[in-house]
Design a protein around this motif. Sequence first.
Motif, PDB file in Angstrom:
ATOM      1  N   ALA A 151       0.845  -1.204   0.000  1.00 25.46           N
ATOM      2  CA  ALA A 151       0.000   0.000   0.000  1.00 25.46           C
ATOM      3  C   ALA A 151       0.880   1.253   0.000  1.00 25.46           C
ATOM      4  O   ALA A 151       0.604   2.224  -0.717  1.00 25.46           O
ATOM      5  CB  ALA A 151      -0.930  -0.015   1.208  1.00 25.46           C
ATOM      6  N   TYR A 152       1.958   1.241   0.786  1.00 23.41           N
ATOM      7  CA  TYR A 152       2.853   2.414   0.826  1.00 23.41           C
ATOM      8  C   TYR A 152       3.526   2.615  -0.535  1.00 23.41           C
ATOM      9  O   TYR A 152       3.675   3.745  -1.009  1.00 23.41           O
ATOM     10  CB  TYR A 152       3.938   2.241   1.906  1.00 23.41           C
ATOM     11  N   TRP A 153       3.927   1.513  -1.154  1.00 24.46           N
ATOM     12  CA  TRP A 153       4.591   1.582  -2.475  1.00 24.46           C
ATOM     13  C   TRP A 153       3.625   2.189  -3.493  1.00 24.46           C
ATOM     14  O   TRP A 153       3.996   3.037  -4.302  1.00 24.46           O
ATOM     15  CB  TRP A 153       5.013   0.167  -2.869  1.00 24.46           C
ATOM     16  N   LEU A 154       2.379   1.754  -3.451  1.00 21.02           N
ATOM     17  CA  LEU A 154       1.381   2.286  -4.392  1.00 21.02           C
ATOM     18  C   LEU A 154       1.095   3.760  -4.096  1.00 21.02           C
ATOM     19  O   LEU A 154       0.937   4.566  -5.014  1.00 21.02           O
ATOM     20  CB  LEU A 154       0.076   1.472  -4.303  1.00 21.02           C
ATOM     21  N   ALA A 155       1.059   4.105  -2.803  1.00 21.44           N
ATOM     22  CA  ALA A 155       0.756   5.496  -2.436  1.00 21.44           C
ATOM     23  C   ALA A 155       1.835   6.447  -2.972  1.00 21.44           C
ATOM     24  O   ALA A 155       1.542   7.569  -3.375  1.00 21.44           O
ATOM     25  CB  ALA A 155       0.631   5.623  -0.921  1.00 21.44           C
ATOM     26  N   GLU A 156       3.089   5.979  -3.003  1.00 17.09           N
ATOM     27  CA  GLU A 156       4.163   6.827  -3.565  1.00 17.09           C
ATOM     28  C   GLU A 156       3.964   7.045  -5.059  1.00 17.09           C
ATOM     29  O   GLU A 156       4.328   8.091  -5.596  1.00 17.09           O
ATOM     30  CB  GLU A 156       5.520   6.141  -3.383  1.00 17.09           C
ATOM     31  N   ARG A 157       3.410   6.034  -5.733  1.00 10.52           N
ATOM     32  CA  ARG A 157       3.274   6.120  -7.192  1.00 10.52           C
ATOM     33  C   ARG A 157       1.955   6.757  -7.636  1.00 10.52           C
ATOM     34  O   ARG A 157       1.808   7.103  -8.802  1.00 10.52           O
ATOM     35  CB  ARG A 157       3.398   4.717  -7.816  1.00 10.52           C
ATOM     36  N   CYS A 158       1.016   6.877  -6.745  1.00  9.32           N
ATOM     37  CA  CYS A 158      -0.307   7.405  -7.114  1.00  9.32           C
ATOM     38  C   CYS A 158      -0.656   8.601  -6.209  1.00  9.32           C
ATOM     39  O   CYS A 158      -1.696   8.590  -5.534  1.00  9.32           O
ATOM     40  CB  CYS A 158      -1.371   6.312  -6.988  1.00  9.32           C
ATOM     41  N   PRO A 159       0.197   9.641  -6.200  1.00  8.88           N
ATOM     42  CA  PRO A 159       0.029  10.715  -5.226  1.00  8.88           C
ATOM     43  C   PRO A 159      -1.261  11.510  -5.394  1.00  8.88           C
ATOM     44  O   PRO A 159      -1.780  12.051  -4.424  1.00  8.88           O
ATOM     45  CB  PRO A 159       1.256  11.618  -5.473  1.00  8.88           C
ATOM     46  N   SER A 160      -1.809  11.555  -6.617  1.00  3.88           N
ATOM     47  CA  SER A 160      -3.052  12.311  -6.778  1.00  3.88           C
ATOM     48  C   SER A 160      -4.261  11.373  -6.858  1.00  3.88           C
ATOM     49  O   SER A 160      -5.373  11.802  -7.193  1.00  3.88           O
ATOM     50  CB  SER A 160      -2.976  13.183  -8.045  1.00  3.88           C
ATOM     51  N   GLY A 161      -4.034  10.095  -6.567  1.00  4.16           N
ATOM     52  CA  GLY A 161      -5.131   9.136  -6.608  1.00  4.16           C
ATOM     53  C   GLY A 161      -5.606   8.789  -5.210  1.00  4.16           C
ATOM     54  O   GLY A 161      -5.684   9.648  -4.320  1.00  4.16           O
ATOM     55  N   ARG A 162      -5.893   7.483  -5.021  1.00  2.00           N
ATOM     56  CA  ARG A 162      -6.437   7.021  -3.744  1.00  2.00           C
ATOM     57  C   ARG A 162      -5.893   5.611  -3.532  1.00  2.00           C
ATOM     58  O   ARG A 162      -5.943   4.791  -4.463  1.00  2.00           O
ATOM     59  CB  ARG A 162      -7.956   6.995  -3.898  1.00  2.00           C
ATOM     60  N   VAL A 163      -5.354   5.363  -2.356  1.00  2.74           N
ATOM     61  CA  VAL A 163      -4.875   4.001  -2.079  1.00  2.74           C
ATOM     62  C   VAL A 163      -5.539   3.530  -0.791  1.00  2.74           C
ATOM     63  O   VAL A 163      -5.263   4.075   0.291  1.00  2.74           O
ATOM     64  CB  VAL A 163      -3.335   3.945  -1.951  1.00  2.74           C
ATOM     65  N   VAL A 164      -6.430   2.570  -0.914  1.00  2.74           N
ATOM     66  CA  VAL A 164      -7.131   2.052   0.266  1.00  2.74           C
ATOM     67  C   VAL A 164      -6.371   0.819   0.757  1.00  2.74           C
ATOM     68  O   VAL A 164      -6.238  -0.167   0.028  1.00  2.74           O
ATOM     69  CB  VAL A 164      -8.593   1.687  -0.070  1.00  2.74           C
ATOM     70  N   ALA A 165      -5.859   0.901   1.990  1.00  2.47           N
ATOM     71  CA  ALA A 165      -5.204  -0.244   2.625  1.00  2.47           C
ATOM     72  C   ALA A 165      -6.252  -0.859   3.539  1.00  2.47           C
ATOM     73  O   ALA A 165      -6.537  -0.344   4.626  1.00  2.47           O
ATOM     74  CB  ALA A 165      -3.989   0.221   3.424  1.00  2.47           C
ATOM     75  N   ALA A 166      -6.879  -1.950   3.065  1.00  2.00           N
ATOM     76  CA  ALA A 166      -8.007  -2.537   3.796  1.00  2.00           C
ATOM     77  C   ALA A 166      -7.521  -3.730   4.604  1.00  2.00           C
ATOM     78  O   ALA A 166      -6.847  -4.611   4.072  1.00  2.00           O
ATOM     79  CB  ALA A 166      -9.084  -2.985   2.804  1.00  2.00           C
ATOM     80  N   ASP A 167      -7.862  -3.745   5.873  1.00  2.00           N
ATOM     81  CA  ASP A 167      -7.468  -4.893   6.696  1.00  2.00           C
ATOM     82  C   ASP A 167      -8.454  -5.036   7.837  1.00  2.00           C
ATOM     83  O   ASP A 167      -8.934  -4.054   8.397  1.00  2.00           O
ATOM     84  CB  ASP A 167      -6.050  -4.710   7.245  1.00  2.00           C
ATOM     85  N   ILE A 168      -8.723  -6.285   8.183  1.00  3.12           N
ATOM     86  CA  ILE A 168      -9.633  -6.557   9.289  1.00  3.12           C
ATOM     87  C   ILE A 168      -9.017  -6.097  10.614  1.00  3.12           C
ATOM     88  O   ILE A 168      -9.721  -5.762  11.555  1.00  3.12           O
ATOM     89  CB  ILE A 168      -9.970  -8.061   9.306  1.00  3.12           C
ATOM     90  N   ASP A 169      -7.693  -6.062  10.657  1.00  6.60           N
ATOM     91  CA  ASP A 169      -6.971  -5.645  11.861  1.00  6.60           C
ATOM     92  C   ASP A 169      -5.803  -4.756  11.419  1.00  6.60           C
ATOM     93  O   ASP A 169      -4.706  -5.236  11.164  1.00  6.60           O
ATOM     94  CB  ASP A 169      -6.456  -6.892  12.597  1.00  6.60           C
ATOM     95  N   PRO A 170      -6.062  -3.449  11.288  1.00  8.78           N
ATOM     96  CA  PRO A 170      -5.074  -2.562  10.668  1.00  8.78           C
ATOM     97  C   PRO A 170      -4.063  -1.974  11.657  1.00  8.78           C
ATOM     98  O   PRO A 170      -3.481  -0.929  11.381  1.00  8.78           O
ATOM     99  CB  PRO A 170      -5.957  -1.455  10.090  1.00  8.78           C
TER     100      PRO A 170
END
Length: 273
Positions: free
Chosen positions: A66-85
Motif C-alpha cells: 500500500a505504501y509503495w502504491l501510495a508513492e506512485r499514485c500521489p493524486s489518486g487514492r490508495v485504500v489499505a483494507a485490513d480486518i486488523d489494521p
Amino acid sequence: MRTGNSVTLTDAYSNGILSKEIPTELGRLQALERMLDPVAHEVLGDLRPEPGWRCLDMGAGAGSIAYWLAERCPSGRVVAADIDPRHLDPGRAAPLEVATVDLTREDFSRNSFDLVHTRALLAHLPQRDELVRKAVTWLRPGGHLVVGEFYILPLDDAHPALRTGVRTLAQLMGEQGTDVYWARRVPALLKAAGLTGIQVRLTPLTIGIGEPVDEFWRRSFEQYLPILRRRGTVPGTTLDELTKMLDDSSAADLCWFFVTASGRAPEAPARTS
Ligand SMILES: C[S@@+](CC[C@H](N)C(=O)[O-])C[C@H]1O[C@@H](n2cnc3c(N)ncnc32)[C@H](O)[C@@H]1O
C-alpha cells in the motif's frame, strides 16, 4: 465503500496461528514483505501505475505494498483494507486511506478501482472464490487485479522432517480455513470472472539456501512450532529437525512456489454514434 456494522475476525486472524496478538506476527509479516516485495514490485511496476490511480490493497498487513502504491499514485487514492489494521500508518502518505474492513462481509462500489492487489490473504479465507469474483466487480473497465498466493509443492519426496512438519502445518491451517493448494486455481478463477490478458508468475521459495526466504521460514517456524508441539501431533524430534534444516544446506528444498496471477477487466465497448 459500503460497510457493515461489525468486524469479525476469522479464526486464523483472531486466535489462530496468524493472530496479530502473537508478538512475533509483525516481524513475520515484515519478513514476508522482504521476501515477496521484489516480485510484487515487478508485477505492479509492469502495469505502470499512474499518479491518479485508485488502488485497493486487500489485507494490507504491515503495509509495504500500500505504501509503495501510495508513492506512485500521489493524486489518486490508495485504500489499505485490513480486518486488523494495527500495523498500518494512515499518515504515511497523502493518498493512503486505512480501512478497517472484513472483506468477507463488506463491499466496495462497482468500478471504483484501477488496481486491486491482494497477497497472502485469500487462501486463508473460506470465501476465497467469491472474493475474487467480487474484486473483479470493483475494477473499472480496463482495471487490473493482482492475486498472490503460496503453493506448496508435493511433499512425497521432500526431506522427511519437512514432509511431516509441513503436512501437519497445512492440516492445522486447513482446520482454520486455509487452502494451501488454492493458488493453483487462481488463473482459472480470474479467467472465469471475465478478466483478460491473464499472466502468471512463479517465484521459487527454496528453503535452506539463504535470505530473505530463510528468514521468513525461520520466523514462521518459531511462531508455529510451539503450537505444533503443544498439539503433540508431530514428534518433537521432527520439529527440532525442521528448525535445523534452515542451517543445513544439504537439506535445502524447493518446497514452495509463490504464484502471482494478474488479469484485466475488459475495456468498455466503444460507443457508436
Ligand atoms: C498474511 S497477511 C498478508 C499481508 C500483506 N497482504 C502482505 O502480503 O504483506 C494477511 C492480512 O490479511 C488480513 N485479513 C485477514 N482476514 C481478513 C478479512 N476477512 N478482511 C480483511 N483483511 C483480512 C490480516 O489481518 C493480515 O493483515
